[in-house]
Design a protein around this motif. Structure first.
Motif, PDB file in Angstrom:
ATOM      1  N   VAL A  20       4.401   4.655 -10.446  1.00 21.92           N
ATOM      2  CA  VAL A  20       5.062   5.900 -10.058  1.00 21.92           C
ATOM      3  C   VAL A  20       4.421   6.506  -8.822  1.00 21.92           C
ATOM      4  O   VAL A  20       5.106   7.044  -7.957  1.00 21.92           O
ATOM      5  CB  VAL A  20       5.023   6.923 -11.222  1.00 21.92           C
ATOM      6  N   ILE A  21       3.086   6.433  -8.772  1.00 23.37           N
ATOM      7  CA  ILE A  21       2.366   7.103  -7.686  1.00 23.37           C
ATOM      8  C   ILE A  21       1.779   6.062  -6.757  1.00 23.37           C
ATOM      9  O   ILE A  21       0.704   5.527  -6.985  1.00 23.37           O
ATOM     10  CB  ILE A  21       1.236   8.012  -8.244  1.00 23.37           C
ATOM     11  N   GLU A  22       2.526   5.797  -5.704  1.00 25.49           N
ATOM     12  CA  GLU A  22       2.109   4.775  -4.771  1.00 25.49           C
ATOM     13  C   GLU A  22       1.213   5.368  -3.699  1.00 25.49           C
ATOM     14  O   GLU A  22       0.285   4.743  -3.238  1.00 25.49           O
ATOM     15  CB  GLU A  22       3.360   4.224  -4.112  1.00 25.49           C
ATOM     16  N   ARG A  23       1.541   6.604  -3.300  1.00 26.25           N
ATOM     17  CA  ARG A  23       0.842   7.262  -2.205  1.00 26.25           C
ATOM     18  C   ARG A  23       1.055   8.764  -2.306  1.00 26.25           C
ATOM     19  O   ARG A  23       1.813   9.213  -3.162  1.00 26.25           O
ATOM     20  CB  ARG A  23       1.352   6.728  -0.868  1.00 26.25           C
ATOM     21  N   PRO A 155     -10.475   2.832  -6.792  1.00 28.05           N
ATOM     22  CA  PRO A 155     -10.807   2.381  -5.433  1.00 28.05           C
ATOM     23  C   PRO A 155      -9.825   1.346  -4.894  1.00 28.05           C
ATOM     24  O   PRO A 155      -9.509   1.351  -3.708  1.00 28.05           O
ATOM     25  CB  PRO A 155     -12.213   1.782  -5.578  1.00 28.05           C
ATOM     26  N   ALA A 156      -9.295   0.499  -5.773  1.00 27.54           N
ATOM     27  CA  ALA A 156      -8.371  -0.538  -5.303  1.00 27.54           C
ATOM     28  C   ALA A 156      -7.158   0.113  -4.644  1.00 27.54           C
ATOM     29  O   ALA A 156      -6.672  -0.339  -3.606  1.00 27.54           O
ATOM     30  CB  ALA A 156      -7.938  -1.417  -6.472  1.00 27.54           C
ATOM     31  N   ARG A 157      -6.646   1.171  -5.270  1.00 25.30           N
ATOM     32  CA  ARG A 157      -5.482   1.860  -4.733  1.00 25.30           C
ATOM     33  C   ARG A 157      -5.814   2.670  -3.479  1.00 25.30           C
ATOM     34  O   ARG A 157      -5.048   2.767  -2.537  1.00 25.30           O
ATOM     35  CB  ARG A 157      -4.963   2.808  -5.812  1.00 25.30           C
ATOM     36  N   ARG A 158      -6.974   3.231  -3.512  1.00 28.51           N
ATOM     37  CA  ARG A 158      -7.395   4.076  -2.404  1.00 28.51           C
ATOM     38  C   ARG A 158      -7.431   3.273  -1.101  1.00 28.51           C
ATOM     39  O   ARG A 158      -7.089   3.768  -0.038  1.00 28.51           O
ATOM     40  CB  ARG A 158      -8.777   4.657  -2.721  1.00 28.51           C
ATOM     41  N   LYS A 159      -7.815   1.999  -1.254  1.00 28.71           N
ATOM     42  CA  LYS A 159      -7.906   1.138  -0.079  1.00 28.71           C
ATOM     43  C   LYS A 159      -6.558   0.937   0.597  1.00 28.71           C
ATOM     44  O   LYS A 159      -6.483   0.630   1.774  1.00 28.71           O
ATOM     45  CB  LYS A 159      -8.454  -0.236  -0.498  1.00 28.71           C
ATOM     46  N   PHE A 160      -5.503   1.080  -0.188  1.00 26.74           N
ATOM     47  CA  PHE A 160      -4.181   0.844   0.379  1.00 26.74           C
ATOM     48  C   PHE A 160      -3.602   2.047   1.096  1.00 26.74           C
ATOM     49  O   PHE A 160      -2.522   1.976   1.667  1.00 26.74           O
ATOM     50  CB  PHE A 160      -3.208   0.372  -0.711  1.00 26.74           C
ATOM     51  N   LEU A 161      -4.327   3.158   1.034  1.00 28.23           N
ATOM     52  CA  LEU A 161      -3.832   4.328   1.750  1.00 28.23           C
ATOM     53  C   LEU A 161      -3.890   4.070   3.244  1.00 28.23           C
ATOM     54  O   LEU A 161      -4.805   3.412   3.738  1.00 28.23           O
ATOM     55  CB  LEU A 161      -4.666   5.561   1.399  1.00 28.23           C
ATOM     56  N   ARG A 162      -2.885   4.585   3.964  1.00 28.45           N
ATOM     57  CA  ARG A 162      -2.851   4.405   5.416  1.00 28.45           C
ATOM     58  C   ARG A 162      -3.546   5.578   6.081  1.00 28.45           C
ATOM     59  O   ARG A 162      -4.175   6.397   5.408  1.00 28.45           O
ATOM     60  CB  ARG A 162      -1.388   4.296   5.879  1.00 28.45           C
ATOM     61  N   SER A 163      -3.396   5.677   7.386  1.00 34.44           N
ATOM     62  CA  SER A 163      -4.057   6.771   8.099  1.00 34.44           C
ATOM     63  C   SER A 163      -3.489   8.121   7.634  1.00 34.44           C
ATOM     64  O   SER A 163      -2.378   8.185   7.100  1.00 34.44           O
ATOM     65  CB  SER A 163      -3.830   6.617   9.589  1.00 34.44           C
ATOM     66  N   GLU A 164      -4.250   9.164   7.849  1.00 31.74           N
ATOM     67  CA  GLU A 164      -3.786  10.498   7.452  1.00 31.74           C
ATOM     68  C   GLU A 164      -2.439  10.806   8.078  1.00 31.74           C
ATOM     69  O   GLU A 164      -1.566  11.395   7.447  1.00 31.74           O
ATOM     70  CB  GLU A 164      -4.810  11.555   7.885  1.00 31.74           C
TER      71      GLU A 164
END
Ligand code: ADP
Ligand code: MG
Length: 549
Positions: A20-23, A155-164
């Motif tokens: 549900v929460i991708e980003r 942390p695994a998901r956090r790594k997939f975040l893009r730039s602000e």
């Protein structure tokens, strides 16, 4: 020994959160949907660092009492459906009861909420899914949710975040969707303490779109001409023929108020626009489909972006028809605006619209004359070329005048030879070619004669032209039906050979061309969707000539 275990509640929520929460934008989507479902009139979204450090959504909706506030954080807890029958006809944006626990399980989460007449509200603080504090809170009626440090424990998901910036843009797009879907609700968006937009409640979709995108876009939109099917209402605003984008960012479709992605709808839009849209481009649409909630399944995707229609063909046909009707109406409006000649029988079954062709002053304007009005008079020669019917004696001035330089063109009948395979191909397709106005016939072994070409063409060398057409037709015929082949071919020839830049045309031919263009169903773009005309205002011209700053 048994190896199967039930997942602990928090872990189960984190698994659900994965879908549900991708980003950060998904958090905003879920929270704003909840606010809309809670009847909010005003929704304010603030973010910090692309939503990665903070997302805060404040609404003035129904709020919750303490029991509900606690329950809302449990998995599969929802106030929106109770039975399987409810699931089959969903009228709210939410129904899965998964968003709040999912978000709370992957962030530092704070919920404060108060019902309008309650003496006190409730504040709940959760970290990584674990409730840490429950106490009285004194906020204004409504609900405020803060989501900090998203994915701090994943942390695994956090790594997939893009730039602000990218996250912020995704998030803003999400808000645009919601604000477009609900013009009656006031929206504010604050990014890193700066107000990005503040939208007052809008009386109509048009007003909301003007507030979001400016009046230039609005001036190029058409109100969807609604059909008469009470079971499937199609309304909204769509771009005129020729208005397009390189991405789907402004191709918005809402089904019962929900922004959706659906292949059936994408295909229908494309088909509805057909030649009014350049290949590889996307239309601008703010299209709303309202249908019986039972006729559409929204329980397809965890993020609820996809829907399935019970009658996809019916929906597709209705959307195609709505787009076509609307583009057609756009043509009518356009004609009104420019007072171009109406084409009898297409939109107006009444008598032909009067068009004036009063003899004008001609081309000589004294050098000292004041700037002439842009509403120019036509030349006498228009009369002879256009040969208007008797009804055409009106008094409205014709607003088009040709300002090009006249010259000469050639057209000779010729014979030519082709490679045996091409010759065979042409022989098989002589009928199709002739239907398109190309007067071609076999002229001995592998040889052909052309004695005529479509009048709208301006071709210096008919043989080179024919070879190009043959190549075009050969490649177009692969896998296409004969009908498509013809269309493709006409599109190609019109665009590539009709009037190329620098082709010399006589004045009368230019006039004829313009008049023919104005009689087209969609005069303002070519068969590939490229514009055929642009408008330059007097002010703009004056500026370019240094008369104004
Ligand atoms: P769903 O929206 O699918 O029901 P959620 O997890 O998003 O599931 O929310 C759970 C419940 O919490 C909702 O059904 C609703 O009753 C309540 N709720 C959530 N957000 C709000 C809000 N902003 N205002 C009032 N009630 C809310
Ligand atoms: Mg929800």
């Amino acid at each position: 020994m048994s190896r199967i275990r039930l997942l602990p509640e928090i872990l189960a929520s984190q698994v659900a959160a994965g879908e549900v929460i991708e980003r950060p934008a998904s958090v905003v989507k879920e929270l704003v949907e909840n606010s809309i479902d809670a009847g909010a009139r005003k929704i304010e979204v603030s973010i910090r660092r692309g939503g990665i450090s903070l997302i805060r959504v404040v609404d003035d909706g129904s709020g919750m009492d303490r029991d509900d506030a606690l329950l809302s954080l449990e998995r599969h807890a929802t106030s929106k459906i109770r039975t399987a029958a409810d699931l089959a006809a969903i009228a709210t944006l939410g129904f899965r009861g998964e968003a709040l626990p999912s978000i709370a399980s992957v962030s530092r989460f704070r919920l404060t909420t108060r019902e309008p007449d309650a003496v006190a509200g409730t504040e709940i603080i959760v970290a990584g899914g674990k409730i840490e504090t429950v106490r009285d809170g004194g906020e204004a009626p409504g609900t405020q949710i803060e989501v900090r440090s998203i994915f701090y424990n994943l942390p695994a998901r956090r790594k997939f975040l893009r730039s602000e910036n990218t996250e912020s843009r995704n998030l803003e797009h999400q808000l645009h969707l919601q604000a477009t879907g609900h013009p009656e609700i006031a929206f504010a968006f604050v990014r890193d303490e700066r107000v990005v937009f503040q939208l007052p409640p809008a009386p109509s979709l048009l007003d909301r779109i003007r507030d979001l995108h400016g009046k230039d876009l609005v001036s190029r939109l058409l109100a969807v001409v609604e059909g008469d099917d009470p079971k499937l209402r199609i309304r909204g605003l769509i771009g005129q023929a020729g208005v397009s984008r390189q991405s789907r960012a402004q191709q918005l479709v809402f089904v019962n108020g929900r922004a959706v992605e659906n292949p059936v709808l994408t295909v229908a839009l494309r088909e509805g626009y057909h030649t009014a849209l350049m290949k590889g481009q996307f239309p601008v649409t703010f299209l709303f489909l309202d249908l019986d909630p039972g006729a559409v399944d929204v329980n397809v995707h965890p993020a609820k972006r996809e829907v399935r229609f019970r009658d996809p063909n019916g929906v597709r046909e209705a959307v195609v028809a709505a787009i076509r009707r609307t583009l057609e109406s756009g043509r009518q409006q356009w004609q009104e605006q420019f007072r171009a000649p109406a084409v009898a029988g297409i939109v107006d079954p009444g008598p032909p619209a009067p068009v004036t062709v009063s003899p004008g002053p001609g081309s000589s304007i004294p050098a000292t004359a004041p700037l002439p009005s842009l509403e120019v008079q036509p030349n006498e020669s228009l009369v002879s070329y256009w040969e208007p019917p008797a009804a055409v004696a009106g008094s409205r001035p014709q607003q088009f005048q040709i300002i090009g330089v006249p010259s000469q063109r050639l057209l000779l009948a010729q014979t030519f030879e082709l490679a045996p395979r091409d010759a065979e191909w042409v022989e098989r397709n002589v009928a199709t070619l002739q239907k398109m106005g190309i007067g071609i016939e076999p002229f001995g072994q592998n040889a052909f004669k052309i004695d005529s070409l479509p009048t709208f063409l301006d071709v210096a060398d008919p043989v080179t032209f024919m070879r190009k057409v043959i190549d075009g037709l050969k490649s177009a015929s692969n896998g296409s039906s004969a009908m498509r082949l013809g269309e493709e071919m006409i599109a190609k020839t019109v665009c590539r050979h009709a009037v190329k830049a620098n082709d010399p045309l006589r004045y009368l031919e230019v006039e004829k061309l313009v008049m023919d263009l104005l009689e087209c169903d969609l005069p303002y773009c070519c068969p590939h969707g490229r514009p055929t005309m642009i408008q330059i205002s007097l002010a703009e011209l004056e500026k370019k000539f240094g008369r104004k700053v």
